[in-house]
Design an enzyme around this catalytic site. Structure first.
Site, mmCIF file in Angstrom:
data_model
loop_
_atom_site.group_PDB
_atom_site.id
_atom_site.type_symbol
_atom_site.label_atom_id
_atom_site.label_comp_id
_atom_site.label_asym_id
_atom_site.label_seq_id
_atom_site.Cartn_x
_atom_site.Cartn_y
_atom_site.Cartn_z
ATOM 1 N N ARG A 123 22.999 40.128 36.558
ATOM 2 C CA ARG A 123 23.532 39.739 37.781
ATOM 3 C C ARG A 123 22.906 40.985 38.742
ATOM 4 O O ARG A 123 22.688 40.860 39.688
ATOM 5 C CB ARG A 123 25.185 39.749 37.870
ATOM 6 N N ASP A 181 40.420 37.469 49.297
ATOM 7 C CA ASP A 181 39.511 37.623 47.936
ATOM 8 C C ASP A 181 38.890 39.072 47.882
ATOM 9 O O ASP A 181 38.830 39.548 49.142
ATOM 10 C CB ASP A 181 38.706 36.625 47.930
#
Length: 280
Positions: free
Chosen positions: A43, A153
């Site tokens: 990532r 979030d």
């Protein structure tokens, strides 16, 4: 092969991995074990290429610098897993319509009541939009009510995606036909746009659950599903204690299918399949 090339390009040494894992833990409460090293390398390797850095040592120095605030946000966005779907874990929504909303309605005992729901860890928005569609279906039961859903979030990218309310065709096709016809508008490219009746019920905002919460509450219902599996037990205890404080007495808490409050908190009572009510 691609993974091997990437690992050779950016070797993630022990010291740099620990620095990144500690920063993520301090910032978000997410625990990154050693078995996640390849995932983190993959990532964040994209971030190194984007930034033109030569290795993870340079990346750690950037994160630790005064100029690293923006990149720390990008780090969190890069490593956050966002797997969701409309009507995921359908037993929760069945219980909401059959038991929870009638119970709240009976407790308030009047038309024109107030209902507040928090979708904590809303990802790309499928959960709060599912909630909003169900509430629209209960318009007769909730006539003249003041209804609002807060959806938050940690990942700012997914919050922006959710607020846009536009979904690919395969996502939209997973929604029951009657809901799809009522609440989505099809675009020429096959994507679906969420209708205004549903969108108007939801406020989207980025929020770190481990930091300060600007909202006052209290909430009638909190959905926090498949979020705390990434936290250690002490972090879970603190979080659920804060949820209890933010809920009304007897308020409802929905958690994920692989989660449990056993040995975590005594402030909730199990009343259904991963459904709890506040008791203290």
């Amino acid at each position: 092969m691609q993974q091997t090339v990437q690992q050779q390009e950016f070797a993630l040494h022990d010291g740099d991995f620990r620095k990144i894992a500690n920063l993520v833990m301090e910032t978000t409460g997410i625990v990154i074990s050693d078995r996640k090293r390849a995932f983190i390398s993959g990532r964040l390797g994209r971030r190194l290429r984007t930034l033109g850095l030569s290795g993870f040592g340079d990346y750690c120095r950037l994160l630790e610098s005064d100029a690293g605030d923006a990149e720390r946000l990008m780090l969190v966005n890069a490593i956050t897993t966002n797997h969701t779907a409309f009507f995921r874990e359908p037993h929760h929504f069945e219980a909401l319509a059959a038991n929870v909303l009638p119970s709240i309605n009976a407790a308030q005992g009047q038309r024109g009541g107030r209902l507040r729901i928090w979708s904590a860890g809303c990802s790309t928005g499928e959960e709060p939009y599912t909630l909003a569609m169900l509430l629209c279906e209960q318009s007769a039961q909730l006539a003249d009510w003041d209804v609002k859903i807060l959806a938050t979030d940690l990942d700012t990218n997914v919050v922006a995606h959710a607020a846009a309310g536009i979904y690919d065709a395969e996502r939209v096709e997973s929604i029951p036909g009657n809901f799809r016809k009522k609440y989505f508008t099809a675009q020429a490219d096959g994507r679906g746009v969420m209708g205004e009746a549903v969108r108007s019920l939801i406020s989207f905002a980025p929020l770190n659950l481990l930091q300060g919460w600007p909202m006052r509450g209290p909430f009638d219902i909190i959905f926090c599903r498949n979020v705390v599996i990434y936290f250690d037990k002490p972090t879970q205890r603190r979080l659920f204690d804060r949820y209890a404080d933010m809920l009304k007495p007897d308020g409802w808490l929905f958690i994920g299918h692989s989660e449990s409050l056993l040995s975590v908190t005594d402030r909730f009572k199990l009343v259904g399949r991963t459904i709890y009510r506040r008791i203290k």
